[in-house]
Every structure is written in structure tokens, then in C-alpha cells.
Design a protein around this motif. Structure first.
Motif, short mmCIF file in Angstrom:
data_model
loop_
_atom_site.label_atom_id
_atom_site.label_comp_id
_atom_site.label_asym_id
_atom_site.label_seq_id
_atom_site.Cartn_x
_atom_site.Cartn_y
_atom_site.Cartn_z
N ARG A 25 -88.77 -102.10 -14.52
CA ARG A 25 -89.37 -102.14 -13.04
C ARG A 25 -88.33 -100.95 -12.47
O ARG A 25 -87.04 -100.92 -12.62
CB ARG A 25 -89.04 -103.38 -12.58
N GLU A 28 -86.88 -100.01 -6.54
CA GLU A 28 -87.77 -100.58 -5.30
C GLU A 28 -88.01 -101.97 -5.48
O GLU A 28 -88.18 -102.68 -4.77
CB GLU A 28 -88.67 -99.63 -4.75
N GLU A 29 -88.72 -102.04 -6.43
CA GLU A 29 -89.44 -103.22 -7.20
C GLU A 29 -88.25 -104.51 -7.13
O GLU A 29 -88.62 -105.48 -6.66
CB GLU A 29 -90.22 -103.19 -8.46
N VAL A 31 -85.53 -104.34 -5.51
CA VAL A 31 -84.96 -104.61 -4.04
C VAL A 31 -86.02 -105.70 -3.48
O VAL A 31 -85.59 -106.50 -2.84
CB VAL A 31 -84.67 -103.52 -3.65
N ASN A 32 -87.23 -105.37 -3.76
CA ASN A 32 -88.30 -106.12 -3.14
C ASN A 32 -88.36 -107.47 -3.64
O ASN A 32 -88.39 -108.36 -2.82
CB ASN A 32 -89.74 -105.30 -3.31
N GLN A 33 -87.88 -107.71 -4.75
CA GLN A 33 -87.89 -109.19 -5.50
C GLN A 33 -86.80 -109.72 -5.27
O GLN A 33 -86.54 -111.12 -5.48
CB GLN A 33 -88.30 -109.03 -6.84
N GLY A 34 -85.65 -109.31 -4.40
CA GLY A 34 -84.39 -109.66 -4.04
C GLY A 34 -83.34 -110.02 -5.25
O GLY A 34 -82.55 -110.52 -5.31
N PRO A 38 -80.27 -103.77 -1.36
CA PRO A 38 -80.70 -102.29 -1.03
C PRO A 38 -79.72 -101.59 -1.18
O PRO A 38 -78.42 -101.68 -0.89
CB PRO A 38 -81.31 -102.51 0.34
N HIS A 46 -76.05 -108.66 1.17
CA HIS A 46 -77.04 -109.10 0.27
C HIS A 46 -76.86 -110.53 -0.16
O HIS A 46 -77.77 -111.25 -0.05
CB HIS A 46 -77.24 -108.13 -0.94
#
Length: 143
Positions: A25, A28-29, A31-34, A38, A46
Motif C-alpha cells: 500500500r 497515503e493509503e 495515512v488514511n487508514q491511521g 502524516p 498522531h
């Protein structure tokens, strides 16, 4: 193991690693999934954000558990069965209850009167000429 076998093994490992890297992955993926923080925010921020979300979820679940209805209320609403059996035996007890109900229904269906009997007892409406023919046929069979 020969030098050729070692080179083939290394080539196979290299190919597998390239394939896994292609399927990985993107940042960005993640980061979006936590999963990863970031780039522009510090890792401590975070972690604090994740712990706050976890605490909020925990508080929500505790509140829901406190407002959960009592067992008697669930039995009254027919969500739970009122039974004195052990929880491990409740599924078997329910299967037995359903099997008994199925047997009782099959018994009642087998004793149900047929259409000719319903016509003779004036339960099933039919034309008069047809009814007389049915009754006459039954009378001839008896004699």
C-alpha cells in the motif's frame, strides 16, 4: 548446492520481493487508514490523536453497556428465551423445541380433513349439483 542453484534461488527471492513491493500500500493509503502518521505532523501528535479516538470509543461502549436493558426486559420483548438451562445447552434445547413443534404440526396436518369431507360438512362451498354427486358417490362406496 552449486553456484547456478544459488543464483537461481537469489533471483527467485528477488522476484518475490519485487512483487511484494509492487503490492504494498502507498504511504497515503497507510495515512488514511491511521496506520502511519502524516508526514507534516509529529508522531506524538498522531499517537495522542489515536489514544483520544480509542478513549472516545471506549466511553461510547461503556455508556451503551450501562443503558443496556435487563435480561427480564429482553425476555419480555421476546429477544431472549426464558430458560433455566445452562447457556451451553440452550441451543440444543431450542432445537429440541423446534423439532417437537414440527412433529406436532405434522401430526395436526395429517389429521386435517380432506376436501371431500369439508364439502360434506358444508364448510367448503360448491355448487349444489356437484355436492349431490359427491355425496352420492360416497354413499355408493359405503354400500
Amino acid at each position: 548446492m552449486t553456484l547456478l542453484d544459488a543464483e537461481q534461488a537469489m533471483l527467485a527471492i528477488h522476484t518475490v520481493l519485487q512483487l511484494k513491493l509492487q503490492q504494498r500500500r502507498t504511504r497515503e493509503e497507510l495515512v488514511n487508514q491511521g496506520i502511519m502518521p502524516p508526514l507534516k505532523s509529529p508522531a506524538a501528535f498522531h499517537e495522542q490523536r489515536r489514544s483520544l479516538e480509542r478513549a472516545r470509543t471506549e466511553d461510547y461502549l461503556k455508556r451503551k453497556i450501562r443503558s443496556r436493558p435487563e435480561r427480564a426486559e429482553l425476555v419480555r420483548m421476546h429477544i431472549l428465551e426464558e430458560t433455566s438451562a445452562e447457556p451451553s445447552l440452550q441451543a440444543k434445547q431450542m432445537k429440541l423445541k423446534r423439532a417437537r413443534l414440527a412433529d406436532d404440526l405434522n401430526e395436526k396436518i395429517s389429521q386435517r380433513p380432506g376436501p371431500m369431507e369439508l364439502v360434506v360438512k358444508n364448510i367448503l362451498p360448491v355448487e349444489t349439483s356437484l355436492k349431490e354427486a359427491i355425496i352420492g358417490e360416497q354413499y355408493r362406496r359405503r354400500t
